[in-house]
Scaffold this motif. Structure first.
Motif, PDB file in Angstrom:
ATOM      1  N   ARG A   1      -1.395  13.331  -0.799  1.00 14.04           N
ATOM      2  CA  ARG A   1      -0.475  12.242  -0.441  1.00 14.04           C
ATOM      3  C   ARG A   1      -0.267  11.334  -1.657  1.00 14.04           C
ATOM      4  O   ARG A   1      -1.205  10.699  -2.130  1.00 14.04           O
ATOM      5  CB  ARG A   1      -1.000  11.413   0.717  1.00 14.04           C
ATOM      6  CG  ARG A   1      -1.003  12.118   2.047  1.00 14.04           C
ATOM      7  CD  ARG A   1      -1.479  11.186   3.145  1.00 14.04           C
ATOM      8  NE  ARG A   1      -0.497  10.147   3.424  1.00 14.04           N
ATOM      9  CZ  ARG A   1      -0.811   8.879   3.701  1.00 14.04           C
ATOM     10  NH1 ARG A   1      -2.075   8.491   3.671  1.00 14.04           N
ATOM     11  NH2 ARG A   1       0.145   8.020   3.972  1.00 14.04           N
ATOM     12  N   TYR A   2       0.962  11.275  -2.114  1.00 10.70           N
ATOM     13  CA  TYR A   2       1.299  10.375  -3.227  1.00 10.70           C
ATOM     14  C   TYR A   2       1.823   9.040  -2.698  1.00 10.70           C
ATOM     15  O   TYR A   2       1.466   7.982  -3.211  1.00 10.70           O
ATOM     16  CB  TYR A   2       2.344  11.036  -4.124  1.00 10.70           C
ATOM     17  CG  TYR A   2       2.630  10.247  -5.388  1.00 10.70           C
ATOM     18  CD1 TYR A   2       1.757  10.296  -6.474  1.00 10.70           C
ATOM     19  CD2 TYR A   2       3.768   9.454  -5.490  1.00 10.70           C
ATOM     20  CE1 TYR A   2       2.006   9.567  -7.624  1.00 10.70           C
ATOM     21  CE2 TYR A   2       4.028   8.724  -6.646  1.00 10.70           C
ATOM     22  CZ  TYR A   2       3.153   8.783  -7.707  1.00 10.70           C
ATOM     23  OH  TYR A   2       3.396   8.060  -8.857  1.00 10.70           O
TER      24      TYR A   2
ATOM     25  N   SER B   1      -5.927  14.796  -0.606  1.00  8.67           N
ATOM     26  CA  SER B   1      -5.102  15.048   0.573  1.00  8.67           C
ATOM     27  C   SER B   1      -3.680  15.455   0.215  1.00  8.67           C
ATOM     28  O   SER B   1      -2.915  15.892   1.075  1.00  8.67           O
ATOM     29  CB  SER B   1      -5.044  13.799   1.460  1.00  8.67           C
ATOM     30  OG  SER B   1      -4.315  12.762   0.807  1.00  8.67           O
TER      31      SER B   1
ATOM     32  N   ASP C   1       5.550   2.923   4.471  1.00 14.00           N
ATOM     33  CA  ASP C   1       5.435   1.618   3.813  1.00 14.00           C
ATOM     34  C   ASP C   1       6.563   1.393   2.810  1.00 14.00           C
ATOM     35  O   ASP C   1       6.499   0.488   1.984  1.00 14.00           O
ATOM     36  CB  ASP C   1       4.073   1.515   3.112  1.00 14.00           C
ATOM     37  CG  ASP C   1       3.572   0.069   3.011  1.00 14.00           C
ATOM     38  OD1 ASP C   1       4.062  -0.774   3.788  1.00 14.00           O
ATOM     39  OD2 ASP C   1       2.710  -0.206   2.153  1.00 14.00           O
TER      40      ASP C   1
ATOM     41  N   VAL D   1      -0.133   5.696  -2.528  1.00 14.91           N
ATOM     42  CA  VAL D   1      -1.438   6.168  -2.058  1.00 14.91           C
ATOM     43  C   VAL D   1      -2.174   6.904  -3.181  1.00 14.91           C
ATOM     44  O   VAL D   1      -3.334   6.635  -3.470  1.00 14.91           O
ATOM     45  CB  VAL D   1      -1.255   7.094  -0.828  1.00 14.91           C
ATOM     46  CG1 VAL D   1      -2.609   7.613  -0.356  1.00 14.91           C
ATOM     47  CG2 VAL D   1      -0.543   6.344   0.291  1.00 14.91           C
TER      48      VAL D   1
ATOM     49  N   ASP E   1       2.992   6.582   0.903  1.00 16.43           N
ATOM     50  CA  ASP E   1       3.023   6.340   2.340  1.00 16.43           C
ATOM     51  C   ASP E   1       4.469   6.017   2.686  1.00 16.43           C
ATOM     52  O   ASP E   1       4.941   4.886   2.483  1.00 16.43           O
ATOM     53  CB  ASP E   1       2.105   5.186   2.716  1.00 16.43           C
ATOM     54  CG  ASP E   1       2.127   4.882   4.209  1.00 16.43           C
ATOM     55  OD1 ASP E   1       2.922   5.519   4.943  1.00 16.43           O
ATOM     56  OD2 ASP E   1       1.379   3.987   4.643  1.00 16.43           O
TER      57      ASP E   1
ATOM     58  N   ASP F   1      -3.484   9.951  -3.429  1.00 13.95           N
ATOM     59  CA  ASP F   1      -4.719  10.611  -2.973  1.00 13.95           C
ATOM     60  C   ASP F   1      -4.614  12.095  -3.316  1.00 13.95           C
ATOM     61  O   ASP F   1      -3.951  12.871  -2.620  1.00 13.95           O
ATOM     62  CB  ASP F   1      -4.871  10.403  -1.461  1.00 13.95           C
ATOM     63  CG  ASP F   1      -6.194  10.941  -0.948  1.00 13.95           C
ATOM     64  OD1 ASP F   1      -6.794  11.816  -1.619  1.00 13.95           O
ATOM     65  OD2 ASP F   1      -6.639  10.509   0.131  1.00 13.95           O
TER      66      ASP F   1
ATOM     67  N   ASP G   1       0.819  -1.225   0.000  1.00 14.09           N
ATOM     68  CA  ASP G   1       0.000   0.000   0.000  1.00 14.09           C
ATOM     69  C   ASP G   1       0.845   1.264   0.000  1.00 14.09           C
ATOM     70  O   ASP G   1       0.391   2.342   0.428  1.00 14.09           O
ATOM     71  CB  ASP G   1      -0.923  -0.007   1.228  1.00 14.09           C
ATOM     72  CG  ASP G   1      -1.836  -1.223   1.243  1.00 14.09           C
ATOM     73  OD1 ASP G   1      -2.413  -1.532   0.179  1.00 14.09           O
ATOM     74  OD2 ASP G   1      -1.954  -1.866   2.297  1.00 14.09           O
TER      75      ASP G   1
END
Length: 437
Positions: A179-180, A177, A185, A172, A182, A174, A169
């Motif tokens: 956020r490209y 937000s 992770d 991301v 995480d 997103d 994951d």
């Protein structure tokens, strides 16, 4: 009820055929070796037969005594990336030398191929064979056998760590937000070993199928041990059924001793087939190719395989037994196979060259689709193998013969699939998606 076990079949693509005289045949495609559409057509044929994968070997030098001057090759990863765009389900397996690649370079290339192909990449990890290859990479000679395999162990460990440096994951993407990734992770590797220093992480996200499938082809004791620890499929050499059973039993025992389930590792000996609608037609196909054999080049190649000089040997005189394999510093699997042919058949030099002309001593089956299917089934049922790595004497003709004539007979016997079980090479092998370590 337990699902019936079925064959795994790969097609080992090698120029215009594994027979060293294939290029001389009037119908050969020798002029198309640099034409990627030729290999795309072969891959589509293999896919039409629902084979697991196509496979490329790789060498890092041109040695006329070894290649017999018959062919040259495109770089495999480049070719497979193009072939990925011309196919949908067939696996794409390349050879990678742990002696010449760094783990980061190999991991990045293979992960990229896995993304390009939507999860169909595999890698056969080898330690390479010849000093002529080493001298193209800045070395005077290859390290000794033990050191090459120590490097290969570390090489594979780092490959796996790099492929696992991105979690499932980690991407991301997103937009709302902002956020490209995480970052939590994605992990550094921080490897400091005898042969490699690698910080990581990899610059390519986690592969479509988790990781490319690892193949191994070592026949020596060290090669078998490496396969037992890491391989998800094994390419092997077996001249006859007893040799195949002996090899498979040994490798499966080593896999179990390494704490793995032997049923999860496919053992795939090389297989040369001459297929005809009658026995006579099949024999005629072999005879036609053998008549084109360059005897001098074949003798030179035999010398590379064995370390012996046969240039003054009477073609129609018997070949003497070879010295123990431990005294040979070259590729031990091929040497052991030639040993077995000599001890089991007591051939003349001319006969030995004929046996080695296609595939260099791999199992050879000549006959109708039914008789070849009989022998394939015998090997499979006996536990000698989980399938085969097809080494067609000519391309495309011999692959067409196998796909159009033998595959339907295997399907009729419920020994081989009639459709792909999924979209990835792991789906075809039934090996499952690996978790992040």
């Amino acid at each position: 009820m337990a699902e019936q076990r079925t064959l795994h079949l790969n097609a080992f693509l090698y120029g215009v055929g594994h027979h060293s005289a294939a290029w001389r045949h009037p119908d050969s495609c020798a002029e198309r070796i640099g034409d990627i559409s030729f290999f795309e057509e072969l891959a589509r044929t293999a896919e039409r037969g629902h084979l697991d994968a196509v496979f490329f070997a790789d060498g890092h030098s041109v040695d006329p005594e070894y290649t017999a001057g018959t062919t040259w090759f495109l770089e495999p990863l480049t070719a497979l990336a193009a072939m990925a765009r011309a196919t949908e389900r067939i696996g794409l397996v390349t050879t990678v030398s742990s002696s010449f690649y760094t783990p980061f370079h190999a991991a990045r290339l293979l992960a990229s191929l896995d993304h390009i192909s939507s999860g169909r990449a595999g890698a056969n990890i080898v330690t390479s064979m010849f000093d002529t290859e080493a001298r193209n990479h800045g070395f005077d000679r290859l390290p000794d056998h033990e050191e090459r395999y120590s490097r290969a162990e570390e090489f594979i460990d780092v490959l796996l760590a790099l492929w696992d440096s991105w979690g499932e994951d980690a991407l991301v993407i997103d937009r709302s937000s902002g956020r490209y990734l995480d970052a939590g992770d994605i992990s550094r590797v921080d490897h400091r070993g005898r042969f490699f220093r690698v910080d990581g992480p990899l610059t390519v996200p986690r592969c479509v199928q988790g990781r490319p499938v690892l193949f191994q082809a070592g026949a020596s004791d060290a090669g078998r041990t490496l396969a037992a620890r890491h391989a998800e499929a094994v390419y092997s050499v077996a001249w006859d059924l007893p040799a195949a059973v002996e090899y498979a039993s040994d490798v499966r025992a080593r896999i179990a001793a390494a704490g793995r389930d032997p049923r999860t590792v496919a053992i795939l000996p090389g297989l040369v087939t001459y297929v005809g609608r009658t026995e006579e037609e099949a024999l005629a196909k072999k005879a036609e190719l053998d008549a084109l054999l360059d005897v001098d080049a074949a003798i030179a190649q035999l010398g590379v395989f064995t370390g012996q000089d046969y240039t003054g040997h009477d073609l129609d005189a018997a070949v003497a037994d070879l010295p123990p394999v431990e005294e040979f510093t070259g590729p031990q699997g091929r040497y052991s196979t030639v040993q077995r042919i000599i001890s089991s058949r007591r051939p003349t030099l001319r006969e030995l060259l004929g046996y080695l002309a296609a595939g260099g001593g791999h199992a050879t089956m000549i006959g109708t689709p039914e008789t070849i299917a009989d022998r394939i089934e015998e090997w499979f049922r006996s536990g000698a193998c989980d399938g085969f790595n097809l080494m067609c004497p000519t391309y495309p003709a011999s692959l067409d013969d196998f796909v159009d004539l033998v595959v339907p007979e295997l399907q009729r016997r419920n020994l081989f699939r009639s459709e792909y079980p999924g979209t990835t090479l792991r789906d075809s092998l039934g090996s499952g998606r690996p978790t992040v370590r």
